[in-house]
Each structure stands twice: as structure tokens, then as C-alpha cells.
Design an enzyme around this catalytic site. Sequence first.
Site, PDB file in Angstrom:
ATOM      1  N   SER A  61       0.830  -1.189   0.000  1.00 22.55           N
ATOM      2  CA  SER A  61       0.000   0.000   0.000  1.00 22.55           C
ATOM      3  C   SER A  61       0.874   1.253   0.000  1.00 22.55           C
ATOM      4  O   SER A  61       1.676   1.449  -0.908  1.00 22.55           O
ATOM      5  CB  SER A  61      -0.957  -0.039   1.195  1.00 22.55           C
ATOM      6  N   ASP A 166      -9.561  -3.970  -5.522  1.00 26.62           N
ATOM      7  CA  ASP A 166      -8.829  -2.965  -4.764  1.00 26.62           C
ATOM      8  C   ASP A 166      -8.971  -1.602  -5.442  1.00 26.62           C
ATOM      9  O   ASP A 166      -8.805  -1.501  -6.663  1.00 26.62           O
ATOM     10  CB  ASP A 166      -7.353  -3.378  -4.709  1.00 26.62           C
ATOM     11  N   HIS A 195      -8.029  -5.198  -1.062  1.00 27.11           N
ATOM     12  CA  HIS A 195      -6.831  -4.554  -0.525  1.00 27.11           C
ATOM     13  C   HIS A 195      -6.584  -5.017   0.909  1.00 27.11           C
ATOM     14  O   HIS A 195      -7.510  -5.195   1.682  1.00 27.11           O
ATOM     15  CB  HIS A 195      -7.043  -3.039  -0.543  1.00 27.11           C
TER      16      HIS A 195
END
Length: 202
Positions: A61, A166, A195
Amino acid sequence: LAQAAPLVVVSVEYRLAPENPFPACMQDVYEALQWCAYGEHPALTLCGPAGRRSLSVGGDSAGGNLAAVMALLARDGLDGDLKPAARSITIAHSLLVYPTMNADDTPSRRAYRDAYIIPGTVVDFFHDAYFGDRKHSLDADIRAHPLAAKSFSGLPPTTFIIAKRDPLYDEATAYSQALAAAGVPVRTVEYDVPHGFFMWAF
């Protein structure tokens, strides 16, 4: 990863936004990378002499963004202020796990705006917290948005682990494709999950 890989793993506890907005955490990670390359900690000496160690960067991320930024800075011989670095660093490999690459409104962000785990609205909040009033003035700054780089050639071999469900899917895929088009060895693995799955226990 730390248990399975025959590597010395360094996890960086960088400063967080909104208390410490851009470029604080990026500068922290750059300093940590310099320490890994040139520090004298006993664990680091197992990786070779200072200045000649084989280093890899990775993250998921926002951490994937920071890892990509470190690879760009190392390739260009720049420090965290985009000035010529006092000491060079060579990155051997990058691992980017569903990384955030820019602040654009992409189809995947719209499609998963109300998704579970990390919806697109939360991604927008994170960007606002990190960039503040500078969100759009940094569009061309590779320290904020690696996709803004003018060239992707010469970057280290990179492994992408991408979640299909995501909000960040499109930008992670775009970065993977940009590196591959520039001749960078790329391996991309996609999973039909949301995600954050990399932290799940299986």
C-alpha cells in the site's frame, strides 16, 4: 517474509500523517535506506561491507509507494530532497504489494469506492492527510507519485503482488506495465481479493 527468506529484514517505523505530512515519512525511509547501505550494525555486516551490500526494498500500500520512490531515487543518484546524493545506493530488487502510485481518480477507485476493508473513500482520506493542501501541486513529484517519472528504464527487477478488488488496482497495474514497457524485469501476480490481504493469516 522475515522467517522464510534468507535475508536481514529492516522494518522502518517512519513518521505518520497527518501529524507529519509529506515528505516526512519519505525522508525517514530514505535515511533508513542509507543506514542499511552504510551502517555498521552487526546484522548489516552479515550482508557485506558498507557501500557494497545487496539491498532490496518492499512494502504494501503506502509502503509500496515508498519502496518505489526509493528505487527511483537510488537509480537517479538523488536524496530525499531531490538533490545529488552524497553516497550512492544500489537497489537489487523491489517488492511492491498493491502500491499506491498517484492521486488520480481511476476506474478502480470509483468501482471500489464503497468496498470493504479499504474503500476508495478511505484512500482519498489518506491522500488528503498525507499531502494536505499540496495534493495537486505534487502531481509531477516522483517522491509523491512514482508514475510521474519521466523514465522507468534502469529500475531494479520488480515483483508486483496486486489485489483485483482494490481501489488501487489500476495504478498498481499501470506502474507494472510502465516498468515492463521500459525493459525492467517484472513479475506480476494478481489475486481476486480486496486490498490488505497480504496481512491476513492463512
